[in-house]
Design a protein around this motif. Structure first.
Motif, PDB file in Angstrom:
ATOM      1  N   ARG A  50      13.048  -9.132   4.155  1.00  0.00           N
ATOM      2  CA  ARG A  50      11.686  -9.144   4.679  1.00  0.00           C
ATOM      3  C   ARG A  50      10.818  -8.077   4.030  1.00  0.00           C
ATOM      4  NH1 ARG A  50      11.130 -12.497   9.149  1.00  0.00           N
ATOM      5  NH2 ARG A  50      13.125 -13.335   9.785  1.00  0.00           N
ATOM      6  N   VAL A  51      11.423  -6.989   3.627  1.00  0.00           N
ATOM      7  CA  VAL A  51      10.755  -5.965   2.827  1.00  0.00           C
ATOM      8  C   VAL A  51      11.587  -5.815   1.561  1.00  0.00           C
ATOM      9  CG1 VAL A  51      10.118  -3.527   2.674  1.00  0.00           C
ATOM     10  CG2 VAL A  51       9.835  -4.737   4.833  1.00  0.00           C
ATOM     11  N   ILE A  52      10.932  -5.884   0.426  1.00  0.00           N
ATOM     12  CA  ILE A  52      11.661  -5.809  -0.836  1.00  0.00           C
ATOM     13  C   ILE A  52      12.197  -4.402  -1.033  1.00  0.00           C
ATOM     14  CG2 ILE A  52      11.493  -6.037  -3.336  1.00  0.00           C
ATOM     15  CD1 ILE A  52       9.259  -8.094  -2.770  1.00  0.00           C
ATOM     16  N   ALA A  60      12.125   1.210  -1.037  1.00  0.00           N
ATOM     17  CA  ALA A  60      11.066   0.209  -0.991  1.00  0.00           C
ATOM     18  C   ALA A  60      10.085   0.507  -2.114  1.00  0.00           C
ATOM     19  CB  ALA A  60      10.354   0.266   0.351  1.00  0.00           C
ATOM     20  N   ILE A  61       9.470  -0.499  -2.614  1.00  0.00           N
ATOM     21  CA  ILE A  61       8.488  -0.475  -3.705  1.00  0.00           C
ATOM     22  C   ILE A  61       8.858   0.515  -4.809  1.00  0.00           C
ATOM     23  CG2 ILE A  61       6.648  -1.500  -2.345  1.00  0.00           C
ATOM     24  CD1 ILE A  61       5.253   1.163  -2.154  1.00  0.00           C
ATOM     25  N   GLN A  86      11.964   2.932   7.374  1.00  0.00           N
ATOM     26  CA  GLN A  86      11.140   1.993   8.131  1.00  0.00           C
ATOM     27  C   GLN A  86      11.493   0.594   7.670  1.00  0.00           C
ATOM     28  OE1 GLN A  86       8.891   2.585  10.548  1.00  0.00           O
ATOM     29  NE2 GLN A  86       8.241   0.479  10.719  1.00  0.00           N
ATOM     30  N   ALA A  87      11.693  -0.327   8.609  1.00  0.00           N
ATOM     31  CA  ALA A  87      11.958  -1.739   8.306  1.00  0.00           C
ATOM     32  C   ALA A  87      13.176  -1.913   7.385  1.00  0.00           C
ATOM     33  CB  ALA A  87      10.721  -2.406   7.708  1.00  0.00           C
ATOM     34  N   GLY A  88      14.201  -1.087   7.581  1.00  0.00           N
ATOM     35  CA  GLY A  88      15.424  -1.214   6.803  1.00  0.00           C
ATOM     36  C   GLY A  88      15.317  -0.726   5.373  1.00  0.00           C
ATOM     37  N   ALA A  89      14.291   0.052   5.089  1.00  0.00           N
ATOM     38  CA  ALA A  89      14.080   0.550   3.728  1.00  0.00           C
ATOM     39  C   ALA A  89      13.796   2.044   3.762  1.00  0.00           C
ATOM     40  CB  ALA A  89      12.904  -0.170   3.083  1.00  0.00           C
ATOM     41  N   VAL A  90      14.027   2.685   2.633  1.00  0.00           N
ATOM     42  CA  VAL A  90      13.678   4.097   2.472  1.00  0.00           C
ATOM     43  C   VAL A  90      12.382   4.138   1.675  1.00  0.00           C
ATOM     44  CG1 VAL A  90      14.369   6.307   1.476  1.00  0.00           C
ATOM     45  CG2 VAL A  90      16.085   4.819   2.528  1.00  0.00           C
ATOM     46  N   HIS A 105       1.410   4.734  10.922  1.00  0.00           N
ATOM     47  CA  HIS A 105       0.782   3.413  10.741  1.00  0.00           C
ATOM     48  C   HIS A 105       1.405   2.624   9.591  1.00  0.00           C
ATOM     49  CE1 HIS A 105      -2.328   4.515  13.580  1.00  0.00           C
ATOM     50  NE2 HIS A 105      -2.469   5.663  12.924  1.00  0.00           N
ATOM     51  N   PRO A 106       2.680   2.254   9.695  1.00  0.00           N
ATOM     52  CA  PRO A 106       3.306   1.509   8.588  1.00  0.00           C
ATOM     53  C   PRO A 106       2.667   0.141   8.360  1.00  0.00           C
ATOM     54  CG  PRO A 106       4.745   1.542  10.499  1.00  0.00           C
ATOM     55  CD  PRO A 106       3.604   2.464  10.804  1.00  0.00           C
ATOM     56  N   GLU A 107       2.101  -0.454   9.389  1.00  0.00           N
ATOM     57  CA  GLU A 107       1.470  -1.765   9.239  1.00  0.00           C
ATOM     58  C   GLU A 107       0.212  -1.698   8.376  1.00  0.00           C
ATOM     59  OE1 GLU A 107      -0.661   0.233  12.534  1.00  0.00           O
ATOM     60  OE2 GLU A 107       1.438   0.097  11.979  1.00  0.00           O
ATOM     61  N   ILE A 108      -0.404  -0.521   8.305  1.00  0.00           N
ATOM     62  CA  ILE A 108      -1.593  -0.346   7.468  1.00  0.00           C
ATOM     63  C   ILE A 108      -1.202  -0.003   6.044  1.00  0.00           C
ATOM     64  CG2 ILE A 108      -3.605   1.138   7.048  1.00  0.00           C
ATOM     65  CD1 ILE A 108      -3.917   1.317  10.094  1.00  0.00           C
ATOM     66  N   TYR A 109      -0.292   0.960   5.876  1.00  0.00           N
ATOM     67  CA  TYR A 109       0.018   1.479   4.546  1.00  0.00           C
ATOM     68  C   TYR A 109       1.092   0.698   3.798  1.00  0.00           C
ATOM     69  CZ  TYR A 109      -2.850   5.398   5.937  1.00  0.00           C
ATOM     70  OH  TYR A 109      -3.897   6.169   6.347  1.00  0.00           O
ATOM     71  N   GLY A 110       1.972   0.033   4.515  1.00  0.00           N
ATOM     72  CA  GLY A 110       3.010  -0.738   3.836  1.00  0.00           C
ATOM     73  C   GLY A 110       2.408  -1.960   3.163  1.00  0.00           C
TER      74      GLY A 110
END
Length: 177
Positions: A50-52, A60-61, A86-90, A105-110
């Motif tokens: 769900r998150v790469i 992540a990223i 966050q969300a299974g990622a570092v 605010h991970p929903e904004i910055y992710g």
């Protein structure tokens, strides 16, 4: 080809060591060793999450700071001493302030769509975005797999976002939890 030229070129009957073939074999062996030893290879990004996340590093990223896209208007690598899970990622950040902003605010910055390319989502496929090809649209971060996709998205973000958002729920269901 004369016998003398065949012998000089190593292509005659019974030719022994062939440097080109040996190099290919060596590179194939090194690639297999790198994968088994856990070293990053070109196929490091998973596209079934769900998150790469890079399967070798857990980042992540690719370790880029998601807040830096907003704060500095550029892609910047984060530092190992500023991380958050966050969300299974570092996730990595350039400084403590960016880390705190993301945690709040991970929903904004992710990256939206878990970092998948919205152009490809609109076509019905999941393809990992590249943190070097990005745009912020309506205060949200989007990553693109190719520069051409980013440029096409910039030309008509509203239409392409509608198409990606329409396909995302079904595609997201097919991704690992």
């Amino acid at each position: 080809m004369t016998a003398q030229r065949q012998e000089r070129n190593g292509s005659g009957a019974g030719a022994g060591f062939r440097p080109g073939i040996a190099l290919i074999g060596l590179l194939a062996g090194l690639s297999s060793f790198a994968a088994l030893a856990g070293f990053p290879t070109a196929a490091g990004a998973q596209t079934t999450e769900r998150v790469i996340v890079n399967r070798y590093t857990g980042l992540a990223i690719e370790g880029y700071d998601p807040v830096a896209y907003f704060a500095d208007a550029r892609a910047e690598l984060g530092r190992p001493n500023f991380e958050a899970s966050q969300a299974g990622a570092v996730w990595r950040f350039r400084n403590e302030s960016n880390r705190a902003s993301f945690v709040a605010h991970p929903e904004i910055y992710g990256p939206q769509f878990g970092g998948y390319d919205p152009i490809d989502l609109a076509r019905g496929v999941t393809y990992a975005g590249n943190p070097r090809f990005w745009l912020i649209v309506k205060q949200r971060l989007y990553l693109f797999g190719r520069e051409q996709n980013r440029d096409a998205f910039a030309a008509d973000p509203a239409r392409l976002l509608r198409a990606a958002e329409a396909r995302w729920p079904a595609l997201e269901q097919g991704l690992a939890r």
